[in-house]
Design a protein around this motif. Structure first.
Motif, mmCIF file in Angstrom:
data_model
loop_
_atom_site.group_PDB
_atom_site.id
_atom_site.type_symbol
_atom_site.label_atom_id
_atom_site.label_comp_id
_atom_site.label_asym_id
_atom_site.label_seq_id
_atom_site.Cartn_x
_atom_site.Cartn_y
_atom_site.Cartn_z
ATOM 1 N N LEU A 39 -0.085 35.350 -2.897
ATOM 2 C CA LEU A 39 0.627 33.812 -3.270
ATOM 3 C C LEU A 39 1.888 33.712 -3.205
ATOM 4 C CD1 LEU A 39 -2.119 32.978 -5.930
ATOM 5 C CD2 LEU A 39 -1.854 32.020 -3.554
ATOM 6 N N ILE A 51 2.231 25.919 -4.187
ATOM 7 C CA ILE A 51 1.406 27.184 -4.210
ATOM 8 C C ILE A 51 0.431 27.019 -5.707
ATOM 9 C CG2 ILE A 51 0.981 29.349 -4.157
ATOM 10 C CD1 ILE A 51 2.100 28.450 -1.869
ATOM 11 N N LYS A 54 -2.316 24.438 -5.182
ATOM 12 C CA LYS A 54 -3.241 25.014 -4.207
ATOM 13 C C LYS A 54 -3.893 26.302 -4.471
ATOM 14 C CE LYS A 54 -0.874 22.832 -0.171
ATOM 15 N NZ LYS A 54 -1.774 22.061 0.225
ATOM 16 N N ARG A 55 -3.741 26.788 -5.772
ATOM 17 C CA ARG A 55 -4.270 28.045 -6.113
ATOM 18 C C ARG A 55 -5.534 28.278 -6.109
ATOM 19 N NH1 ARG A 55 -2.080 31.783 -11.236
ATOM 20 N NH2 ARG A 55 -2.608 29.836 -12.287
ATOM 21 N N PHE A 58 -6.866 28.336 -2.517
ATOM 22 C CA PHE A 58 -6.548 29.507 -1.803
ATOM 23 C C PHE A 58 -7.792 30.332 -2.405
ATOM 24 C CE2 PHE A 58 -2.090 28.473 -1.285
ATOM 25 C CZ PHE A 58 -1.952 29.149 0.031
ATOM 26 N N ASP A 84 -8.201 24.823 6.969
ATOM 27 C CA ASP A 84 -8.392 24.454 5.615
ATOM 28 C C ASP A 84 -7.216 23.592 4.940
ATOM 29 O OD1 ASP A 84 -8.528 24.293 2.800
ATOM 30 O OD2 ASP A 84 -9.857 26.393 2.918
ATOM 31 N N ILE A 87 -4.838 25.006 1.717
ATOM 32 C CA ILE A 87 -4.092 25.927 1.489
ATOM 33 C C ILE A 87 -2.982 25.772 2.435
ATOM 34 C CG2 ILE A 87 -6.083 27.450 0.955
ATOM 35 C CD1 ILE A 87 -5.432 28.654 3.982
ATOM 36 N N ARG A 89 -1.264 26.372 5.759
ATOM 37 C CA ARG A 89 -1.817 26.817 7.084
ATOM 38 C C ARG A 89 -1.053 27.470 8.035
ATOM 39 N NH1 ARG A 89 -5.509 21.625 8.102
ATOM 40 N NH2 ARG A 89 -3.723 20.787 7.160
#
Length: 196
Positions: A39, A51, A54-55, A58, A84, A87, A89
């Motif tokens: 990550l 991040i 979006k964790r 992910f 996706d 996440i 990309r």
């Protein structure tokens, strides 16, 4: 400082929760350490809050960051991940995650403990810093430079000294809560045990 917290987390509830419960807490689980390293690699060029938001996506996209599963990813999985929207990309970062899973497994198969490998750079115990302001925090340290070099030598990507130092902060290898933050003493107490 805001409400006796490190200023970097601001007031975003997700960021505050991360600061208050996770950042700086020593992590010793090999799989969790690999997830955080991946990550942090995805963070390169982005803000950590991106991040963090979006964790969970992910984790769903990467099968819970199970190295055994991720190491088997092929072209169809790469295409699925690139499509996706939950996440980041980036083909290069996706490939680095898959490659990293294969390296992680190779280390395990050779009897190397990923946790011990990483924690050896801080002699098995969290470094207890005593910064009084965020301006004092370094972007990298000799330990992060050494860890980055060792990771790159193994074949890991997106693990330069600055990314690695952020990883070390997040996983409690260093306690970089400023001394006026209520978490400084709490996190310090977590790191008082024996070296691993």
């Amino acid at each position: 400082m805001t409400d006796s917290r490190c200023a970097w987390c601001g007031t975003d509830p997700l960021y505050v929760h991360y600061h208050d419960t996770e950042w700086g807490v020593p992590e010793y689980d090999a799989r969790a350490l690999w997830e955080k390293l991946v990550l942090d690699g995805f963070q390169a060029g982005l803000a950590w809050i991106t991040i963090l938001r979006k964790r969970e996506a992910f984790r769903a996209a990467f099968d819970g960051f199970d190295p055994d599963k991720v190491a088997r990813y092929g072209d169809a999985d790469r295409a699925r991940l690139m499509a996706d929207p939950g996440i980041v990309r980036s083909g290069a970062k996706i490939n680095a995650a898959i490659k990293g899973a294969r390296i992680w497994l190779d280390m395990r198969e050779r009897g190397e403990d990923f946790t011990a490998f990483l924690w050896d750079f801080v002699e098995g115990r969290p470094v207890q810093n005593a910064w009084t302001s965020m301006a004092e925090l370094p972007a990298q340290t000799p330990a992060s430079v050494a860890m980055a070099k060792a990771l790159k030598a193994r074949g890991f990507n997106f693990c330069g000294p600055v990314i690695v130092y952020a990883f070390m902060q997040a996983t409690g290898m260093v306690n970089d809560h400023v001394t006026g933050c209520f978490r400084h003493a709490e996190v310090r107490a977590f790191g008082g045990g024996a070296r691993i």
